[in-house]
Write an enzyme that holds these catalytic residues in place. Structure first.
Site, mmCIF file in Angstrom:
data_model
loop_
_atom_site.group_PDB
_atom_site.id
_atom_site.type_symbol
_atom_site.label_atom_id
_atom_site.label_comp_id
_atom_site.label_asym_id
_atom_site.label_seq_id
_atom_site.Cartn_x
_atom_site.Cartn_y
_atom_site.Cartn_z
ATOM 1 N N ASP A 69 37.423 -14.625 1.229
ATOM 2 C CA ASP A 69 37.213 -13.416 2.029
ATOM 3 C C ASP A 69 36.292 -12.430 1.320
ATOM 4 O OD1 ASP A 69 39.157 -12.931 0.064
ATOM 5 O OD2 ASP A 69 40.786 -12.822 1.524
ATOM 6 N N ASN A 138 52.895 -9.112 3.098
ATOM 7 C CA ASN A 138 53.268 -9.400 4.486
ATOM 8 C C ASN A 138 53.056 -10.875 4.838
ATOM 9 O OD1 ASN A 138 50.518 -9.571 4.570
ATOM 10 N ND2 ASN A 138 50.203 -7.935 6.065
ATOM 11 N N HIS A 140 50.224 -12.596 4.285
ATOM 12 C CA HIS A 140 48.853 -13.027 4.597
ATOM 13 C C HIS A 140 48.342 -13.993 3.541
ATOM 14 C CE1 HIS A 140 47.072 -9.283 2.345
ATOM 15 N NE2 HIS A 140 46.933 -10.330 1.573
ATOM 16 N N GLU A 145 46.072 -11.777 8.613
ATOM 17 C CA GLU A 145 47.243 -10.918 8.708
ATOM 18 C C GLU A 145 48.243 -11.501 9.713
ATOM 19 O OE1 GLU A 145 47.580 -8.800 6.461
ATOM 20 O OE2 GLU A 145 46.097 -7.194 6.404
HETATM 21 C C1 F6R Z 1 42.179 -12.346 -1.815
HETATM 22 C C2 F6R Z 1 43.101 -12.820 -0.778
HETATM 23 C C3 F6R Z 1 44.426 -12.184 -0.583
HETATM 24 C C4 F6R Z 1 45.197 -11.995 -1.888
HETATM 25 C C5 F6R Z 1 46.540 -11.329 -1.635
HETATM 26 C C6 F6R Z 1 47.323 -11.111 -2.912
HETATM 27 O O1 F6R Z 1 41.004 -13.120 -1.838
HETATM 28 O O2 F6R Z 1 42.738 -13.691 -0.066
HETATM 29 O O3 F6R Z 1 45.182 -12.988 0.290
HETATM 30 O O4 F6R Z 1 45.383 -13.240 -2.488
HETATM 31 O O5 F6R Z 1 46.332 -10.096 -1.007
HETATM 32 O O6 F6R Z 1 46.647 -10.218 -3.721
HETATM 33 P P1 F6R Z 1 47.150 -9.906 -5.214
HETATM 34 O O7 F6R Z 1 46.888 -11.133 -6.001
HETATM 35 O O8 F6R Z 1 46.278 -8.759 -5.659
HETATM 36 O O9 F6R Z 1 48.588 -9.562 -5.125
#
Ligand code: F6R
Length: 247
Positions: A69, A138, A140, A145
């Site tokens: 992303d 959540n 994702h 989402e």
């Molecule tokens: C980032 C991504 C998100 C993160 C998720 C957890 O490229 O795709 O799904 O992996 O938000 O983020 P952290 O590791 O910061 O808790």
């Protein structure tokens, strides 16, 4: 369900295990294709991969990478763009050829076209050998989402308030600075990977890990869709595993 839980008791062991799976994939495939995450969780894994590269233990020259992303509206040069994150933490220090590195173009004035272009590149490369994922509070994965289309492809997603609050720590704790949208590979793209490595650590992830892997499969918890994938490793520390019911 073919989920393999791997719970490590030290940060070092967790990091080694994550890097081992990436390196194994790179060694086992002539032209390895990786899907890569950003965020706080994978930072030590990238540091270990860089260490191994510098020690001459691994080369990434044959790798083609696709990031999950990218924020919409941040210049690539912004320190919190995922383009910057990936170059700072990994690409600048290893030998992945620049032309093999792909991130969605979050600066495009035409996000739909940028997504279509990303999908075309994914189609061209064919199968993804390993998708490494983090998980949001959540549920994702990527920035898919709750409610995202399980068959969806790269698209523009509106980030939830919870996601933006969680990421405000990267933007001087100022919610107004956190982008409201991101381009993300879709769940359909992610689920097609031959193998998936889901990374999580810390007690703050324990509730969502339990919900995702021991709760019902539902699009309201996007990560729960991994329960239907044939080859998933869930790499956790004791904190993130603390609410899992023992089999
Ligand atoms: C980032 C991504 C998100 C993160 C998720 C957890 O490229 O795709 O799904 O992996 O938000 O983020 P952290 O590791 O910061 O808790």
């Amino acid at each position: 369900m073919s989920i393999k839980f791997d719970v490590r008791t030290s940060p070092q062991a967790w990091t080694q295990a994550a890097a081992d799976i990436v390196c194994q994939t790179v060694r086992d495939n002539e032209r390895p294709v990786l899907v890569l995450p950003t965020g706080g969780t994978p930072v030590p894994m990238y540091a270990e991969l860089v260490r191994r590269y510098r020690a001459g233990e691994i080369s990434f020259q044959k790798v083609t990478s696709f990031n999950l992303d990218e924020y919409v509206g941040l210049e690539r040069s912004h320190p919190e763009s995922y383009y910057s994150f990936m170059h700072r933490n990994f690409f600048d220090a290893v030998d992945v050829p620049a032309e093999n590195i792909h991130l969605p173009d979050g600066r495009s004035a035409h996000p739909d076209e940028a997504c279509a272009a990303y999908n075309a590149m994914l189609d061209e490369v064919g199968a993804v050998d390993l998708a490494v994922l983090g998980i949001g509070h959540n549920g994702h994965i990527g920035f898919n989402e709750p409610g995202a289309d399980p068959a969806g492809r790269t698209h523009c997603e509106t980030l939830s308030l919870q996601t933006r609050q969680a990421n405000a720590r990267f933007f001087e704790d100022d919610l107004d600075k956190v982008p409201t949208h991101a381009l993300t590979m879709g769940l359909g793209d992610i689920l097609k990977a031959k193998k998936i490595l889901l990374l999580a650590n810390g007690e703050a992830k324990a509730a969502i890990i339990r919900k995702a892997f021991q709760g019902p499969v539902t699009r309201e918890v996007p990560c729960s869709l991994l329960q239907n994938h044939p080859n998933v490793v869930v790499l956790l520390d004791e904190g993130a595993a603390s609410l899992l019911e023992k089999a």
